[in-house]
Write a protein that holds these residues in place. Sequence first.
Motif, PDB file in Angstrom:
ATOM      1  N   UNK A   1       0.827  -1.204   0.000  1.00 48.98           N
ATOM      2  CA  UNK A   1       0.000   0.000   0.000  1.00 48.98           C
ATOM      3  C   UNK A   1       0.859   1.251   0.000  1.00 48.98           C
ATOM      4  N   UNK A   2       1.915   1.255   0.817  1.00 47.77           N
ATOM      5  CA  UNK A   2       2.814   2.412   0.870  1.00 47.77           C
ATOM      6  C   UNK A   2       3.494   2.651  -0.473  1.00 47.77           C
ATOM      7  N   UNK A   3       3.874   1.562  -1.153  1.00 48.52           N
ATOM      8  CA  UNK A   3       4.510   1.694  -2.464  1.00 48.52           C
ATOM      9  C   UNK A   3       3.610   2.453  -3.425  1.00 48.52           C
ATOM     10  N   UNK A   4       2.346   2.064  -3.498  1.00 49.19           N
ATOM     11  CA  UNK A   4       1.431   2.683  -4.460  1.00 49.19           C
ATOM     12  C   UNK A   4       1.048   4.104  -4.045  1.00 49.19           C
ATOM     13  N   UNK A   5       0.930   4.347  -2.748  1.00 48.35           N
ATOM     14  CA  UNK A   5       0.639   5.715  -2.279  1.00 48.35           C
ATOM     15  C   UNK A   5       1.790   6.654  -2.608  1.00 48.35           C
ATOM     16  N   UNK A   6       3.021   6.240  -2.316  1.00 47.35           N
ATOM     17  CA  UNK A   6       4.188   7.086  -2.557  1.00 47.35           C
ATOM     18  C   UNK A   6       4.407   7.322  -4.048  1.00 47.35           C
ATOM     19  N   UNK A   7       4.210   6.268  -4.845  1.00 45.46           N
ATOM     20  CA  UNK A   7       4.396   6.420  -6.290  1.00 45.46           C
ATOM     21  C   UNK A   7       3.348   7.367  -6.869  1.00 45.46           C
ATOM     22  N   UNK A   8       2.091   7.216  -6.448  1.00 47.55           N
ATOM     23  CA  UNK A   8       1.023   8.094  -6.952  1.00 47.55           C
ATOM     24  C   UNK A   8       1.267   9.541  -6.519  1.00 47.55           C
ATOM     25  N   UNK A   9       1.722   9.738  -5.279  1.00 52.53           N
ATOM     26  CA  UNK A   9       2.030  11.090  -4.802  1.00 52.53           C
ATOM     27  C   UNK A   9       3.129  11.712  -5.656  1.00 52.53           C
ATOM     28  N   UNK A  10       4.156  10.942  -5.975  1.00 50.35           N
ATOM     29  CA  UNK A  10       5.249  11.455  -6.794  1.00 50.35           C
ATOM     30  C   UNK A  10       4.763  11.854  -8.185  1.00 50.35           C
ATOM     31  N   UNK A  11       3.962  11.005  -8.809  1.00 49.20           N
ATOM     32  CA  UNK A  11       3.471  11.310 -10.154  1.00 49.20           C
ATOM     33  C   UNK A  11       2.551  12.532 -10.160  1.00 49.20           C
ATOM     34  N   UNK A  12       1.757  12.672  -9.122  1.00 45.88           N
ATOM     35  CA  UNK A  12       0.897  13.848  -9.005  1.00 45.88           C
ATOM     36  C   UNK A  12       1.750  15.117  -8.863  1.00 45.88           C
ATOM     37  N   UNK A  13       2.838  15.009  -8.089  1.00 37.26           N
ATOM     38  CA  UNK A  13       3.721  16.161  -7.890  1.00 37.26           C
ATOM     39  C   UNK A  13       4.461  16.527  -9.175  1.00 37.26           C
ATOM     40  N   UNK A  14       4.811  15.532  -9.988  1.00 28.02           N
ATOM     41  CA  UNK A  14       5.466  15.829 -11.265  1.00 28.02           C
ATOM     42  C   UNK A  14       4.547  16.680 -12.152  1.00 28.02           C
ATOM     43  N   UNK A  15       3.263  16.360 -12.162  1.00 26.06           N
ATOM     44  CA  UNK A  15       2.300  17.141 -12.953  1.00 26.06           C
ATOM     45  C   UNK A  15       2.179  18.548 -12.392  1.00 26.06           C
TER      46      UNK A  15
ATOM     47  N   UNK B   1       8.160  20.496  -4.879  1.00 24.41           N
ATOM     48  CA  UNK B   1       9.371  19.679  -4.854  1.00 24.41           C
ATOM     49  C   UNK B   1       9.564  19.001  -3.508  1.00 24.41           C
ATOM     50  N   UNK B   2       9.213  19.701  -2.448  1.00 21.14           N
ATOM     51  CA  UNK B   2       9.360  19.117  -1.106  1.00 21.14           C
ATOM     52  C   UNK B   2       8.400  17.942  -0.915  1.00 21.14           C
ATOM     53  N   UNK B   3       7.193  18.046  -1.490  1.00 19.23           N
ATOM     54  CA  UNK B   3       6.278  16.899  -1.452  1.00 19.23           C
ATOM     55  C   UNK B   3       6.794  15.772  -2.337  1.00 19.23           C
ATOM     56  N   UNK B   4       7.408  16.139  -3.459  1.00 14.99           N
ATOM     57  CA  UNK B   4       7.964  15.140  -4.359  1.00 14.99           C
ATOM     58  C   UNK B   4       9.064  14.335  -3.679  1.00 14.99           C
TER      59      UNK B   4
ATOM     60  N   UNK C   1       9.165  13.393  -0.681  1.00 12.39           N
ATOM     61  CA  UNK C   1       8.634  12.360   0.232  1.00 12.39           C
ATOM     62  C   UNK C   1       8.792  10.997  -0.423  1.00 12.39           C
ATOM     63  N   UNK C   2       8.406  10.938  -1.698  1.00 15.40           N
ATOM     64  CA  UNK C   2       8.607   9.705  -2.445  1.00 15.40           C
ATOM     65  C   UNK C   2      10.074   9.421  -2.669  1.00 15.40           C
ATOM     66  N   UNK C   3      10.873  10.467  -2.984  1.00 13.47           N
ATOM     67  CA  UNK C   3      12.292  10.275  -3.244  1.00 13.47           C
ATOM     68  C   UNK C   3      13.047   9.732  -2.044  1.00 13.47           C
ATOM     69  N   UNK C   4      12.649  10.155  -0.837  1.00 17.34           N
ATOM     70  CA  UNK C   4      13.358   9.727   0.380  1.00 17.34           C
ATOM     71  C   UNK C   4      12.848   8.391   0.922  1.00 17.34           C
ATOM     72  N   UNK C   5      11.538   8.136   0.795  1.00 17.12           N
ATOM     73  CA  UNK C   5      10.954   6.969   1.464  1.00 17.12           C
ATOM     74  C   UNK C   5      10.575   5.831   0.511  1.00 17.12           C
ATOM     75  N   UNK C   6      10.379   6.124  -0.783  1.00 18.04           N
ATOM     76  CA  UNK C   6      10.013   5.072  -1.736  1.00 18.04           C
ATOM     77  C   UNK C   6      11.095   3.990  -1.818  1.00 18.04           C
ATOM     78  N   UNK C   7      12.394   4.344  -1.957  1.00 23.50           N
ATOM     79  CA  UNK C   7      13.425   3.291  -1.997  1.00 23.50           C
ATOM     80  C   UNK C   7      13.491   2.489  -0.701  1.00 23.50           C
ATOM     81  N   UNK C   8      13.227   3.154   0.434  1.00 21.24           N
ATOM     82  CA  UNK C   8      13.257   2.458   1.728  1.00 21.24           C
ATOM     83  C   UNK C   8      12.144   1.419   1.812  1.00 21.24           C
ATOM     84  N   UNK C   9      10.930   1.817   1.457  1.00 15.99           N
ATOM     85  CA  UNK C   9       9.803   0.880   1.495  1.00 15.99           C
ATOM     86  C   UNK C   9      10.037  -0.255   0.503  1.00 15.99           C
TER      87      UNK C   9
END
Length: 364
Positions: free
Chosen positions: A34-48, A63-66, A68-76
Motif C-alpha cells: 500500500x505504501x509503495x502505491x501511495x508514494x508512487x502516486x504522490x510522486x506522479x501527481x507532484x510531477x504534474x 518539490x518538497x512533497x515530491x 517524500x517519495x524520493x526519500x521513502x520510496x526506496x526504503x519501502x
Amino acid sequence: MLVMAYYIVIFVLSLICCCIYYWKKRNYYSVRYTLIFILAFLSHFCYVLLALSRDVREALVVYKFLYIGGCFFPLVGLFLVFSICKIRFPKWMHFALIALSSLVYCCVLTAGYLPIFYKSVSLEVENGVAVLSKEYGPLHVVFIVQIAFFLAATLFALVWGWVKKPEISRRNLLIAAFMQIFSIFAYFIGRAITKDIEWMALADLVDEIGFLLIMDRVGLYSVEDLVSSSILKEGKFGYVSIDLKHRFLNATAEAKKMLPVFAGCHADRPVEDEELRNKIDDWIKDMEDINVSKNHIYRNGDFIYDIRVSDLYDGSRKRGYLLEITDDTAHRQQMESLESYYRNLNEELKAKTELIRQFRKEQG
C-alpha cells in the motif's frame, strides 16, 4: 507539450495501477505494498503539479512533497524486497533506516531557507513546462548516498535470495531485479541522456507495474497466509479472540453467524451472555490446568457446535485465547441417531430374548 503529455500519461497509468491494486488487494498483503502505491502516486501527481508551476516558491513547495517519495520510496521498496526474500533484520535496524530517510528529508525541507541542500533555485518555463534549476548544497550528497545505499542493499537482497533461498520464486526475483536495474539507469544514466524529462517518474511507474506482477502470486508462496485465507473464505470455521482477562476482543463474521451473541459483544468487555461467559471461563481454566487444548460441545437451540480453545499469540508474546468454532450439528445428530438406533435395537433384542426364554420355560 510532449513533455507535459509524458507526465500526464504516467500519472494516469499510475492511477490505473492504484485501482488495480485496490481491486486485487488481499488481507495477507503487507502494508508495504500500500505504501509503495501511495508514494508512487504522490510522486506522479507532484510531477504534474511541478510542470504546471509558474512561481519558484510554488515549485519549491511541490518539490518538497515530491521528495517524500524520493526519500521513502526506496526504503519501502527495500523492506518489501527483504520480505519477499524472507530476510529478517532486527527492529533497531528498521528504526535506523527510517531515521536515516527522515533525516535526509529534514535536509530537503531546508530548501529556500538555508543553503545546505540547495544553494539557490530558479524557475524556467520551457515548451510550456516549468523546470526548476538547482544549485546543489553540501548536504545534497547525503541524498545521493542514501539512494545508492538502498539500491545496493536491494540488489544484495535479491542475489542473496536467489542463491540462499530456493523456495523463493525466481520469477519474482527477476522482476524485482529488473525494477532495480531500471531505477539505477533512470537516476544515474537517464539524466545524462536528456534532462527534458524526469526519468524517475517512469522508474516509479515501472516499480508499480512490477509489484503488481509480484503480488499477483506472492500469497501462493506463503502456505500459512494461503491456508488461513482459504479457511476463512470457506466459512466452515468461526474464530473469536479473548484477552488474558477473559474479555471479548473480536470475532469473525462466521463466528457471529454461528453464535449471534458475539455480534452484540463490545470489545474489551466480558461476553454479555452469562451462560456462555461462564462456559468460556471453564474451558480456559480447563486448558490451563492440563496445558492441552480440548474440544468442547456447546448447544445453541437446534445447533451443536464444537469449540476448541487455544492460546492467542502476537509474535512470541501470549496475548489471550482463541476460540475455534465448528458447526458439528449434522455429525452429532447422525451419531445420536445411530446411538438411538443401536439402543432401540439392543432393547428389542433383550425383549425378544426374554420372550424366547419365557416361551421355552412354558414349553419345558
